[in-house]
Design an enzyme around this catalytic site. Structure first.
Site, PDB file in Angstrom:
ATOM      1  N   THR A  33       3.010   4.331  20.570  1.00 27.89           N
ATOM      2  CA  THR A  33       3.120   3.223  21.520  1.00 27.89           C
ATOM      3  C   THR A  33       2.460   2.001  20.896  1.00 27.89           C
ATOM      4  O   THR A  33       1.774   2.100  19.879  1.00 27.89           O
ATOM      5  CB  THR A  33       2.417   3.544  22.855  1.00 27.89           C
ATOM      6  OG1 THR A  33       1.017   3.686  22.612  1.00 27.89           O
ATOM      7  CG2 THR A  33       2.950   4.830  23.463  1.00 27.89           C
ATOM      8  N   PHE A  64      -2.094   5.733  20.484  1.00 35.15           N
ATOM      9  CA  PHE A  64      -2.364   4.625  21.405  1.00 35.15           C
ATOM     10  C   PHE A  64      -3.165   3.565  20.649  1.00 35.15           C
ATOM     11  O   PHE A  64      -4.125   3.895  19.952  1.00 35.15           O
ATOM     12  CB  PHE A  64      -3.164   5.092  22.616  1.00 35.15           C
ATOM     13  CG  PHE A  64      -2.443   6.075  23.494  1.00 35.15           C
ATOM     14  CD1 PHE A  64      -1.453   5.649  24.369  1.00 35.15           C
ATOM     15  CD2 PHE A  64      -2.749   7.428  23.457  1.00 35.15           C
ATOM     16  CE1 PHE A  64      -0.783   6.555  25.186  1.00 35.15           C
ATOM     17  CE2 PHE A  64      -2.093   8.340  24.267  1.00 35.15           C
ATOM     18  CZ  PHE A  64      -1.103   7.899  25.134  1.00 35.15           C
ATOM     19  N   VAL A  90      -5.698   7.112  17.208  1.00 37.92           N
ATOM     20  CA  VAL A  90      -6.013   5.739  17.594  1.00 37.92           C
ATOM     21  C   VAL A  90      -5.352   4.779  16.611  1.00 37.92           C
ATOM     22  O   VAL A  90      -5.613   4.841  15.405  1.00 37.92           O
ATOM     23  CB  VAL A  90      -7.531   5.490  17.604  1.00 37.92           C
ATOM     24  CG1 VAL A  90      -7.821   4.055  18.055  1.00 37.92           C
ATOM     25  CG2 VAL A  90      -8.232   6.489  18.513  1.00 37.92           C
ATOM     26  N   LYS A  91      -4.486   3.913  17.141  1.00 38.07           N
ATOM     27  CA  LYS A  91      -3.832   2.935  16.281  1.00 38.07           C
ATOM     28  C   LYS A  91      -4.764   1.749  16.054  1.00 38.07           C
ATOM     29  O   LYS A  91      -5.215   1.100  16.998  1.00 38.07           O
ATOM     30  CB  LYS A  91      -2.516   2.446  16.904  1.00 38.07           C
ATOM     31  CG  LYS A  91      -1.402   3.477  16.851  1.00 38.07           C
ATOM     32  CD  LYS A  91      -0.095   2.944  17.404  1.00 38.07           C
ATOM     33  CE  LYS A  91       0.623   2.056  16.426  1.00 38.07           C
ATOM     34  NZ  LYS A  91       1.974   1.690  16.911  1.00 38.07           N
ATOM     35  N   ILE A  92      -5.038   1.492  14.786  1.00 38.82           N
ATOM     36  CA  ILE A  92      -5.892   0.378  14.378  1.00 38.82           C
ATOM     37  C   ILE A  92      -5.065  -0.537  13.482  1.00 38.82           C
ATOM     38  O   ILE A  92      -4.518  -0.092  12.470  1.00 38.82           O
ATOM     39  CB  ILE A  92      -7.117   0.871  13.573  1.00 38.82           C
ATOM     40  CG1 ILE A  92      -7.894   1.924  14.347  1.00 38.82           C
ATOM     41  CG2 ILE A  92      -8.003  -0.302  13.167  1.00 38.82           C
ATOM     42  CD1 ILE A  92      -8.696   1.419  15.495  1.00 38.82           C
TER      43      ILE A  92
END
Length: 238
Positions: A33, A64, A90-92
């Protein structure tokens, strides 16, 4: 169909109903997402949406993305997101909006075993910096935006090939082909040995066309044109 592919296909979106449809297709083994997709889907509660997704999707990875633009804020959000489930990545973003590298944050998070998906990567230099920052053995995804690279007139294949070689240098790191523009990109990525490609539902559905007879497809297309023109009632000759 999916057995013919070595690459993992992830569904990209923020509509739970669509995500579950893709899950049940048997073609998808992960989900991603981002804030833009959430905005388009009209999501009003980030954590509420994430919890709803994770109630339904428990056996496959879900990414996310953080919203903050400073590294301290990103870190706080990353820890909150990671705590939502064992299957969460975790999207960074590779940099913040000022162009400041997030490599120090990536280093800290992965040193603690937090799984990350580093996103918005466009260059080999960025891939190298990110992989250097990742802690060996912590699961991580490196998302290179091959589709957007192609939009600039640059062939993404050599970049993806080099990126893959860099990712292979560290245990637990997977390369993701992001922003595909057509279903053929799935086959391109697969041919290179890329680990993951993230696709919209429309592209995933077109995997059903694999090995379809082109003469038959041509006839079906002509028949579609006829149905559409007939329904519109167009007249050329009076």
């Amino acid at each position: 169909m999916s057995k013919a592919l070595s690459i993992k296909v992830f569904s990209d979106g923020a509509v739970l109903e669509t995500m579950l449809h893709d899950l049940n297709s048997g073609l998808v083994t992960g989900f991603t997402t981002n804030p833009s997709l959430m905005k388009k889907a009209g999501i009003t509660s980030y954590i509420g949406f994430a919890k709803d997704v994770l109630k339904e999707i428990t056996d496959y990875p879900v990414s996310f993305e953080v919203f903050a633009d400073d590294l301290e804020g990103m870190e706080q959000e990353a820890r909150r997101i990671a705590a939502l489930g064992d299957n969460v990545y975790v999207k960074i973003p590779v940099t913040n909006s000022k162009g400041e590298s997030t490599a120090p944050l990536i280093d800290r998070l992965t040193a603690e075993g937090i799984k990350v998906n580093v996103t918005a990567i466009f260059t080999v230099e960025q891939v190298r910096e990110v992989v250097d920052a990742l802690k060996s053995g912590t699961l991580a995804v490196v998302s290179v935006f091959a589709g957007r690279i192609a939009d600039t007139g640059v062939d993404p294949m050599p970049i993806m090939r080099e990126a893959l070689a860099i990712c292979r240098q560290k245990e637990g790191v997977e390369l993701l082909w992001a922003s595909p523009r057509e279903t053929f990109n799935i086959y391109q990525a697969d041919s290179l040995g890329v680990d993951i490609i993230t696709c919209t539902s429309d592209l995933i559905k077109k995997l059903e066309l694999k090995d379809k007879d082109l003469t038959e497809y041509s006839l079906e297309t002509v028949q579609m044109f006829l149905r559409d023109s007939s329904s519109l009632g167009f007249t050329i000759l009076e």
